[in-house]
Design a protein around this motif. Structure first.
Motif, PDB file in Angstrom:
ATOM      1  N   ASP A  62      39.900  32.421  29.258  1.00 22.49           N
ATOM      2  CA  ASP A  62      40.060  33.607  30.426  1.00 22.49           C
ATOM      3  C   ASP A  62      40.520  32.731  31.596  1.00 22.49           C
ATOM      4  O   ASP A  62      41.305  33.374  32.373  1.00 22.49           O
ATOM      5  CB  ASP A  62      38.743  33.981  30.610  1.00 22.49           C
ATOM      6  CG  ASP A  62      38.257  35.213  29.839  1.00 22.49           C
ATOM      7  OD1 ASP A  62      38.968  36.061  29.650  1.00 22.49           O
ATOM      8  OD2 ASP A  62      37.301  34.983  29.103  1.00 22.49           O
ATOM      9  N   LEU A  91      45.536  47.567  22.507  1.00 20.94           N
ATOM     10  CA  LEU A  91      44.779  48.023  23.327  1.00 20.94           C
ATOM     11  C   LEU A  91      44.117  49.404  23.069  1.00 20.94           C
ATOM     12  O   LEU A  91      42.917  49.448  22.986  1.00 20.94           O
ATOM     13  CB  LEU A  91      45.201  48.139  24.607  1.00 20.94           C
ATOM     14  CG  LEU A  91      44.318  48.119  25.856  1.00 20.94           C
ATOM     15  CD1 LEU A  91      43.508  47.090  26.024  1.00 20.94           C
ATOM     16  CD2 LEU A  91      45.377  48.308  27.327  1.00 20.94           C
ATOM     17  N   LEU A 128      44.214  32.227  31.113  1.00 20.75           N
ATOM     18  CA  LEU A 128      44.941  33.366  31.237  1.00 20.75           C
ATOM     19  C   LEU A 128      45.176  33.595  32.759  1.00 20.75           C
ATOM     20  O   LEU A 128      46.275  33.939  33.336  1.00 20.75           O
ATOM     21  CB  LEU A 128      44.121  34.369  30.586  1.00 20.75           C
ATOM     22  CG  LEU A 128      44.734  35.725  30.914  1.00 20.75           C
ATOM     23  CD1 LEU A 128      46.097  36.090  30.373  1.00 20.75           C
ATOM     24  CD2 LEU A 128      43.878  36.860  30.281  1.00 20.75           C
ATOM     25  N   ILE A 169      39.042  52.469  26.663  1.00 20.10           N
ATOM     26  CA  ILE A 169      39.877  51.696  25.617  1.00 20.10           C
ATOM     27  C   ILE A 169      39.301  51.494  24.310  1.00 20.10           C
ATOM     28  O   ILE A 169      37.912  51.628  24.022  1.00 20.10           O
ATOM     29  CB  ILE A 169      40.300  50.273  26.245  1.00 20.10           C
ATOM     30  CG1 ILE A 169      39.208  49.595  26.596  1.00 20.10           C
ATOM     31  CG2 ILE A 169      41.278  50.437  27.467  1.00 20.10           C
ATOM     32  CD1 ILE A 169      39.517  48.125  27.046  1.00 20.10           C
ATOM     33  N   HIS A 188      46.876  42.477  17.937  1.00 20.56           N
ATOM     34  CA  HIS A 188      45.930  42.938  18.808  1.00 20.56           C
ATOM     35  C   HIS A 188      46.469  44.083  19.747  1.00 20.56           C
ATOM     36  O   HIS A 188      47.169  43.828  20.413  1.00 20.56           O
ATOM     37  CB  HIS A 188      44.927  41.869  19.426  1.00 20.56           C
ATOM     38  CG  HIS A 188      43.830  42.375  20.226  1.00 20.56           C
ATOM     39  ND1 HIS A 188      43.990  42.822  21.690  1.00 20.56           N
ATOM     40  CD2 HIS A 188      42.675  42.472  19.791  1.00 20.56           C
ATOM     41  CE1 HIS A 188      42.673  43.158  21.876  1.00 20.56           C
ATOM     42  NE2 HIS A 188      41.741  42.829  20.889  1.00 20.56           N
ATOM     43  N   TYR A 219      40.737  39.248  24.893  1.00 16.14           N
ATOM     44  CA  TYR A 219      42.145  39.943  24.467  1.00 16.14           C
ATOM     45  C   TYR A 219      42.462  41.045  25.062  1.00 16.14           C
ATOM     46  O   TYR A 219      43.893  41.293  25.341  1.00 16.14           O
ATOM     47  CB  TYR A 219      41.848  40.190  22.913  1.00 16.14           C
ATOM     48  CG  TYR A 219      41.682  38.901  21.939  1.00 16.14           C
ATOM     49  CD1 TYR A 219      42.725  38.420  21.423  1.00 16.14           C
ATOM     50  CD2 TYR A 219      40.327  38.809  21.710  1.00 16.14           C
ATOM     51  CE1 TYR A 219      42.508  37.179  20.538  1.00 16.14           C
ATOM     52  CE2 TYR A 219      40.008  37.543  20.878  1.00 16.14           C
ATOM     53  CZ  TYR A 219      41.312  36.891  20.514  1.00 16.14           C
ATOM     54  OH  TYR A 219      41.081  35.549  19.740  1.00 16.14           O
ATOM     55  N   THR A 220      41.819  41.945  25.676  1.00 18.94           N
ATOM     56  CA  THR A 220      42.240  43.082  26.487  1.00 18.94           C
ATOM     57  C   THR A 220      42.773  42.582  27.792  1.00 18.94           C
ATOM     58  O   THR A 220      43.487  43.258  28.159  1.00 18.94           O
ATOM     59  CB  THR A 220      40.915  43.997  26.595  1.00 18.94           C
ATOM     60  OG1 THR A 220      39.681  43.287  26.939  1.00 18.94           O
ATOM     61  CG2 THR A 220      40.923  44.679  25.230  1.00 18.94           C
ATOM     62  N   ARG A 221      42.114  41.429  28.353  1.00 18.40           N
ATOM     63  CA  ARG A 221      42.538  41.165  29.738  1.00 18.40           C
ATOM     64  C   ARG A 221      43.991  40.560  29.426  1.00 18.40           C
ATOM     65  O   ARG A 221      44.705  40.738  30.360  1.00 18.40           O
ATOM     66  CB  ARG A 221      41.756  39.731  29.978  1.00 18.40           C
ATOM     67  CG  ARG A 221      40.270  40.174  30.635  1.00 18.40           C
ATOM     68  CD  ARG A 221      39.638  39.123  31.071  1.00 18.40           C
ATOM     69  NE  ARG A 221      37.998  39.548  31.020  1.00 18.40           N
ATOM     70  CZ  ARG A 221      37.038  39.017  30.454  1.00 18.40           C
ATOM     71  NH1 ARG A 221      37.314  37.856  29.968  1.00 18.40           N
ATOM     72  NH2 ARG A 221      35.948  39.640  30.750  1.00 18.40           N
ATOM     73  N   LEU A 222      44.190  39.961  28.373  1.00 19.70           N
ATOM     74  CA  LEU A 222      45.614  39.498  27.939  1.00 19.70           C
ATOM     75  C   LEU A 222      46.797  40.493  28.058  1.00 19.70           C
ATOM     76  O   LEU A 222      47.800  40.408  28.724  1.00 19.70           O
ATOM     77  CB  LEU A 222      45.671  38.953  26.673  1.00 19.70           C
ATOM     78  CG  LEU A 222      46.687  37.939  26.107  1.00 19.70           C
ATOM     79  CD1 LEU A 222      46.492  36.657  27.069  1.00 19.70           C
ATOM     80  CD2 LEU A 222      46.454  37.372  24.654  1.00 19.70           C
ATOM     81  N   PRO A 250      40.087  48.710  21.434  1.00 20.59           N
ATOM     82  CA  PRO A 250      40.729  47.663  20.999  1.00 20.59           C
ATOM     83  C   PRO A 250      40.950  47.721  19.625  1.00 20.59           C
ATOM     84  O   PRO A 250      39.948  47.881  18.761  1.00 20.59           O
ATOM     85  CB  PRO A 250      40.248  46.308  21.498  1.00 20.59           C
ATOM     86  CG  PRO A 250      39.257  46.617  22.813  1.00 20.59           C
ATOM     87  CD  PRO A 250      38.965  48.176  22.229  1.00 20.59           C
ATOM     88  N   VAL A 270      49.445  42.540  21.371  1.00 16.11           N
ATOM     89  CA  VAL A 270      49.667  41.079  21.519  1.00 16.11           C
ATOM     90  C   VAL A 270      49.919  40.488  20.202  1.00 16.11           C
ATOM     91  O   VAL A 270      48.873  40.666  19.190  1.00 16.11           O
ATOM     92  CB  VAL A 270      48.606  40.257  22.108  1.00 16.11           C
ATOM     93  CG1 VAL A 270      48.572  38.938  21.948  1.00 16.11           C
ATOM     94  CG2 VAL A 270      48.752  40.501  23.876  1.00 16.11           C
TER      95      VAL A 270
END
Lengths: 126, 162, 102
Positions: free
Chosen positions: C28, B134, C31, B89, B132, A45-48, B91, B120
């Motif tokens: 991943d 960061l 993405l 970070i 969600h 989700y953080t990569r998103l 999240p 997101v």
């Protein structure tokens, strides 16, 4: 008055190519930053979030730079179409990815990451 | 019929802007492809209010510059997060309640949240959005109130806006 | 300078391939491929400028749309294991997903 206008026009024609090139380069560097984020961040989700830098500011700046260097008005129309499609589709596909991962049961990491002294307390999303 | 005309105009404008060749032969092909596209859209039953959202165009046009500014601001935050030496970070996953009524307004709101880096939309259920983020500090329901209000004003019918 | 931007985006694409290769989950990889597609669009546009042929932008527009459709298609396939399932309305989809996961 016409002198000022022609002067402005001349300045614009000389300045727009370097300006467009610089804007493209800045956008490309932002793309690399987004990629670095995609490589560094700890979970999906953080990569998103990192990938969305590429999709928004990187793509916007590159397209803006190309628009500044546009040789013809048709090119401007095409770049505008590309920007519109990119804005609509990148947001939608990001949401589709996140939703698919969430539906499949991939739990995001919650809470501070990477700081000394903090442990990843596993709070399930819901 | 008005929706059909709206889609027809949009497609013709798209063709004109993309082609650059205005000879009679090419224009004939253009007419053919436009008619084919309209027939296909009629078969898909997408010639309706959402297919030609011209009524909301003014509101959306006023909304996008503000969204652009928000995207620029949150971009800066995420770029800093990407380039920091220590990965700092936190999240978070929050539920955000929206006041948007119509589907178009909800989609605009959810897409705006997704488009701003750092947040997101993961799921939409009725008027609740699962977001969600960061940074925990930036991802609180209060942070989305202004965007929600602007989306409702931009895309909801004038009567039901709060 | 346009060429430098082109090279920079290409480097970014190479790094993204790394993520597509090592990505722990399927999402991943999707993405990474999606982001790769966005970068491909930008590279196509810049390549047109570098080579002096802005006609490449037509291909770039097409690629924008194909990239989106392919991402959605991959996600749909890995969720339902088939392209034959209609994407129906919300309530039906939720119950269907529940059945699928059970």
């Amino acid at each position: 008055m016409p002198d000022i206008l022609t002067l402005l026009g001349d300045t614009w024609t000389t300045v727009r190519y370097p300006l467009g090139g610089a804007t493209c380069l800045l956008g490309a560097l932002l793309c690399i930053v987004g990629t670095i984020g995609v490589l560094r961040f700890p979970d999906f989700y953080t990569r998103l979030h990192a990938a969305s830098i590429t999709d928004t500011s990187g793509a916007f700046l590159v397209l803006l730079g190309m628009a500044l260097m546009a040789p013809h008005w048709l090119v401007l129309v095409k770049l505008f179409c590309m920007l519109g499609f990119l804005v609509l589709t990148s947001a939608t596909s990001s949401h589709a990815l996140a939703n698919a991962a969430h539906t499949a049961g991939l739990q995001p990491k919650i809470g501070p990451v990477g700081q000394a002294g903090h442990e990843d307390h596993e709070e399930a999303g819901h | 019929m008005a929706y059909l005309l709206g889609i027809f105009l949009a497609i013709v404008a798209f063709w004109m802007g993309n082609s650059g060749h205005y000879t009679p032969l090419m224009l004939g092909f253009a007419a053919l492809s436009v008619v084919l596209t309209l027939v296909l859209s009629a078969r898909l039953k997408i010639i309706d209010r959402e297919g030609a959202p011209y009524v909301r165009l003014a509101g959306l046009a006023a909304y996008y510059p503000w969204l652009l500014l928000e995207i620029a601001k949150s971009n800066w935050v995420v770029i800093k997060a990407c380039l920091r030496a220590d990965l700092d970070i936190s999240p978070a996953l929050v539920k955000v309640k929206t006041t948007c009524k119509t589907d178009l307004a909800k989609v605009t709101f959810a897409n705006s949240i997704t488009l701003t880096p750092g947040t997101v939309t993961v799921e939409i259920e009725g008027d609740k959005l699962l977001v969600h983020g960061l940074y925990e500090a930036n991802t609180v329901p209060e942070a989305f109130e202004e965007m929600d209000r602007r989306c409702a004003r931009a895309a909801d019918p004038a009567g039901s806006a709060a | 300078m346009t060429f430098a931007a082109l090279v920079a985006i290409l480097i970014g694409m190479c790094l993204l391939l790394l993520r597509a290769l090592i990505g722990p989950t399927m999402y991943d990889r999707v993405l990474a491929v999606n982001s790769f597609g966005t970068k491909t669009v930008l590279v196509l546009g810049l390549l047109g400028y570098v080579m002096g042929r802005p006609d490449f932008l037509d291909i770039a527009i097409l690629y924008t749309l194909i990239n989106f459709v392919s991402t959605i298609a991959i996600l749909k396939f890995f969720r339902y294991r088939s392209f034959q399932v209609p994407l129906v309305r919300r309530t039906d989809a939720a119950s269907r997903a529940g059945d699928g996961n059970a």
